[in-house]
Design a protein around this motif. Sequence first.
Motif, PDB file in Angstrom:
ATOM      1  N   GLY A 118       0.807  -1.215   0.000  1.00  0.00           N
ATOM      2  CA  GLY A 118       0.000   0.000   0.000  1.00  0.00           C
ATOM      3  C   GLY A 118       0.844   1.271   0.000  1.00  0.00           C
ATOM      4  N   GLU A 119       2.145   1.103   0.043  1.00  0.00           N
ATOM      5  CA  GLU A 119       3.026   2.276   0.021  1.00  0.00           C
ATOM      6  C   GLU A 119       3.048   2.903  -1.374  1.00  0.00           C
ATOM      7  N   VAL A 120       3.043   4.219  -1.423  1.00  0.00           N
ATOM      8  CA  VAL A 120       3.070   4.869  -2.733  1.00  0.00           C
ATOM      9  C   VAL A 120       4.457   5.469  -3.007  1.00  0.00           C
ATOM     10  N   PRO A 121       4.869   5.475  -4.276  1.00  0.00           N
ATOM     11  CA  PRO A 121       6.184   6.043  -4.570  1.00  0.00           C
ATOM     12  C   PRO A 121       6.188   7.561  -4.400  1.00  0.00           C
ATOM     13  N   THR A 122       7.334   8.103  -4.082  1.00  0.00           N
ATOM     14  CA  THR A 122       7.496   9.556  -4.007  1.00  0.00           C
ATOM     15  C   THR A 122       8.295  10.003  -5.218  1.00  0.00           C
ATOM     16  N   LEU A 123       7.777  11.008  -5.904  1.00  0.00           N
ATOM     17  CA  LEU A 123       8.488  11.511  -7.090  1.00  0.00           C
ATOM     18  C   LEU A 123       9.077  12.884  -6.785  1.00  0.00           C
ATOM     19  N   SER A 124      10.284  13.115  -7.260  1.00  0.00           N
ATOM     20  CA  SER A 124      10.869  14.456  -7.142  1.00  0.00           C
ATOM     21  C   SER A 124      11.003  15.050  -8.532  1.00  0.00           C
ATOM     22  N   PHE A 125      10.747  16.330  -8.603  1.00  0.00           N
ATOM     23  CA  PHE A 125      10.767  16.997  -9.911  1.00  0.00           C
ATOM     24  C   PHE A 125      11.812  18.110  -9.968  1.00  0.00           C
ATOM     25  N   VAL A 126      12.245  18.402 -11.190  1.00  0.00           N
ATOM     26  CA  VAL A 126      13.040  19.608 -11.434  1.00  0.00           C
ATOM     27  C   VAL A 126      12.338  20.405 -12.526  1.00  0.00           C
ATOM     28  N   GLU A 127      12.604  21.711 -12.537  1.00  0.00           N
ATOM     29  CA  GLU A 127      11.944  22.562 -13.523  1.00  0.00           C
ATOM     30  C   GLU A 127      12.586  22.372 -14.895  1.00  0.00           C
ATOM     31  N   ASN A 128      11.752  22.330 -15.904  1.00  0.00           N
ATOM     32  CA  ASN A 128      12.279  22.291 -17.271  1.00  0.00           C
ATOM     33  C   ASN A 128      12.727  23.692 -17.686  1.00  0.00           C
ATOM     34  N   PRO A 129      13.684  23.784 -18.620  1.00  0.00           N
ATOM     35  CA  PRO A 129      14.084  25.100 -19.108  1.00  0.00           C
ATOM     36  C   PRO A 129      12.947  25.738 -19.906  1.00  0.00           C
ATOM     37  N   ASP A 130      12.892  27.058 -19.917  1.00  0.00           N
ATOM     38  CA  ASP A 130      11.928  27.754 -20.765  1.00  0.00           C
ATOM     39  C   ASP A 130      12.546  27.871 -22.164  1.00  0.00           C
ATOM     40  N   ILE A 131      12.075  27.036 -23.058  1.00  0.00           N
ATOM     41  CA  ILE A 131      12.668  26.926 -24.396  1.00  0.00           C
ATOM     42  C   ILE A 131      12.526  28.244 -25.153  1.00  0.00           C
ATOM     43  N   LEU A 132      11.308  28.779 -25.150  1.00  0.00           N
ATOM     44  CA  LEU A 132      11.025  30.005 -25.898  1.00  0.00           C
ATOM     45  C   LEU A 132      11.844  31.180 -25.365  1.00  0.00           C
ATOM     46  N   ALA A 133      11.878  31.357 -24.048  1.00  0.00           N
ATOM     47  CA  ALA A 133      12.612  32.491 -23.468  1.00  0.00           C
ATOM     48  C   ALA A 133      14.084  32.406 -23.854  1.00  0.00           C
ATOM     49  N   GLY A 134      14.636  31.193 -23.873  1.00  0.00           N
ATOM     50  CA  GLY A 134      16.043  31.005 -24.241  1.00  0.00           C
ATOM     51  C   GLY A 134      16.301  31.376 -25.694  1.00  0.00           C
ATOM     52  N   ILE A 135      15.430  30.920 -26.573  1.00  0.00           N
ATOM     53  CA  ILE A 135      15.605  31.202 -28.004  1.00  0.00           C
ATOM     54  C   ILE A 135      15.385  32.693 -28.279  1.00  0.00           C
ATOM     55  N   ALA A 136      14.396  33.285 -27.590  1.00  0.00           N
ATOM     56  CA  ALA A 136      14.130  34.719 -27.773  1.00  0.00           C
ATOM     57  C   ALA A 136      15.320  35.545 -27.293  1.00  0.00           C
ATOM     58  N   ALA A 137      15.973  35.111 -26.207  1.00  0.00           N
ATOM     59  CA  ALA A 137      17.132  35.850 -25.696  1.00  0.00           C
ATOM     60  C   ALA A 137      18.279  35.803 -26.702  1.00  0.00           C
ATOM     61  N   SER A 138      18.526  34.628 -27.296  1.00  0.00           N
ATOM     62  CA  SER A 138      19.636  34.616 -28.264  1.00  0.00           C
ATOM     63  C   SER A 138      19.256  35.331 -29.550  1.00  0.00           C
ATOM     64  N   ALA A 139      17.953  35.352 -29.887  1.00  0.00           N
ATOM     65  CA  ALA A 139      17.523  36.130 -31.064  1.00  0.00           C
ATOM     66  C   ALA A 139      17.798  37.618 -30.837  1.00  0.00           C
ATOM     67  N   ARG A 140      17.528  38.095 -29.619  1.00  0.00           N
ATOM     68  CA  ARG A 140      17.790  39.518 -29.326  1.00  0.00           C
ATOM     69  C   ARG A 140      19.282  39.813 -29.379  1.00  0.00           C
ATOM     70  N   ALA A 141      20.071  38.838 -28.888  1.00  0.00           N
ATOM     71  CA  ALA A 141      21.520  39.028 -28.902  1.00  0.00           C
ATOM     72  C   ALA A 141      22.050  39.099 -30.336  1.00  0.00           C
ATOM     73  N   GLN A 142      21.297  38.479 -31.258  1.00  0.00           N
ATOM     74  CA  GLN A 142      21.720  38.529 -32.669  1.00  0.00           C
ATOM     75  C   GLN A 142      20.913  39.565 -33.445  1.00  0.00           C
ATOM     76  N   ASN A 143      20.561  40.634 -32.769  1.00  0.00           N
ATOM     77  CA  ASN A 143      19.856  41.765 -33.390  1.00  0.00           C
ATOM     78  C   ASN A 143      18.518  41.388 -34.012  1.00  0.00           C
ATOM     79  N   GLY A 144      17.860  40.409 -33.415  1.00  0.00           N
ATOM     80  CA  GLY A 144      16.481  40.145 -33.802  1.00  0.00           C
ATOM     81  C   GLY A 144      16.256  39.610 -35.201  1.00  0.00           C
ATOM     82  N   ALA A 145      17.226  38.847 -35.732  1.00  0.00           N
ATOM     83  CA  ALA A 145      17.020  38.265 -37.060  1.00  0.00           C
ATOM     84  C   ALA A 145      15.886  37.243 -37.041  1.00  0.00           C
ATOM     85  N   LEU A 146      15.603  36.710 -35.853  1.00  0.00           N
ATOM     86  CA  LEU A 146      14.535  35.711 -35.712  1.00  0.00           C
ATOM     87  C   LEU A 146      13.335  36.354 -35.021  1.00  0.00           C
TER      88      LEU A 146
END
Length: 225
Positions: free
Chosen positions: A116-144
Motif C-alpha cells: 500500500g506504500e506509494v512512490p514519491t516523485l521528485s521533480f526539477v523545472e524544465n528550461p523555458d525553451i522560448l525564453a532562451g531562443i528569444a534571448a539569443s535572437a535579441r543578442a543577434q539583433n532580432g534576425a529571428l
Amino acid sequence: FSPKPLAGQQVLVSAGPTFEAIDPVRGLTNLSSGKMGFAIARAAHEAGAQVTLVAGPVSLPTPRGVGRINVKSALNMQKTLNVLSQSASVFVSAAAVADWRPVQAAEQKIKKDGSGEVPTLSFVENPDILAGIAASARAQNGALYCVGFAAESQDLLALAQSKRVRKGVPLLVGNIGPDTFGQDDNALLLVDEHGVTELPRADKLVLARQLVAEIARRLPEHKAA
Ligand code: C5P
C-alpha cells in the motif's frame, strides 16, 4: 515576384505536449492535441514559407509540404529547437511544454509491492525553451521573429501582456484554454508592443491563416528595428 506573404521565410513551429518519463511505461504530460500548432505549420506553408514542425507526441498527420521532427521530452524538444532556430527567420512556439520533469526516470517499471506504500516523485523545472531562443535572437539583433503562446483560463489579456515581456518576444498569442483544448475551434488575442488584436472564435485553420497574415505584416517592421 511572389504574392505569397511568407515567401523566402524559414518558419519553425513547435506543437503538441512534451512527455516526461517517470519509468519505462509511465510519464507526465500536458493536455495538448497539437491542432493549433499543426494548423499554423500548414498555414505558413500555404503562405509560401519553408516550414519545419517540431512535434511532441500527438496523433496528427503531417501537413503536406511541411518537414516534421518528432520529439518526446522538453529537453529533447529544446535541443532540436535550439539547433533549428539558428537557421529560421520565424519561430512560433505553440508547444505545451511540461513545466517539470522527474529528477530521474526509473530504469525499470516501478512496481506495486502490495504494502500500500506509494512512490514519491521528485521533480526539477524544465528550461523555458522560448525564453532562451528569444534571448539569443535579441543578442543577434532580432534576425529571428519569435511568437509565444499563452493558454489561460482567466485574465487572458493581462497575463498575455505580462507573458510577452517575461518571455522577451515581440508577439504573444493568448488563447482561452482549457475549454478549447482538443477542439477544432479557438479564439486568439494577439498582443504586441502596439496593442491588442482580437481574432474571434473560429476553426483553428482559419485562425492559423489569420495569425500567419498578422505575423507576415509585422516582419518588415521587425527587420527594420
Ligand atoms: O509560461 P507558459 O508555459 O504559460 O508559456 C507558454 C509559452 O512558452 C508557449 O509559447 C510555450 O511554447 C513556451 N514554453 C517553452 N518552454 C517551457 C514552457 C513554455 O518554450 N518550459
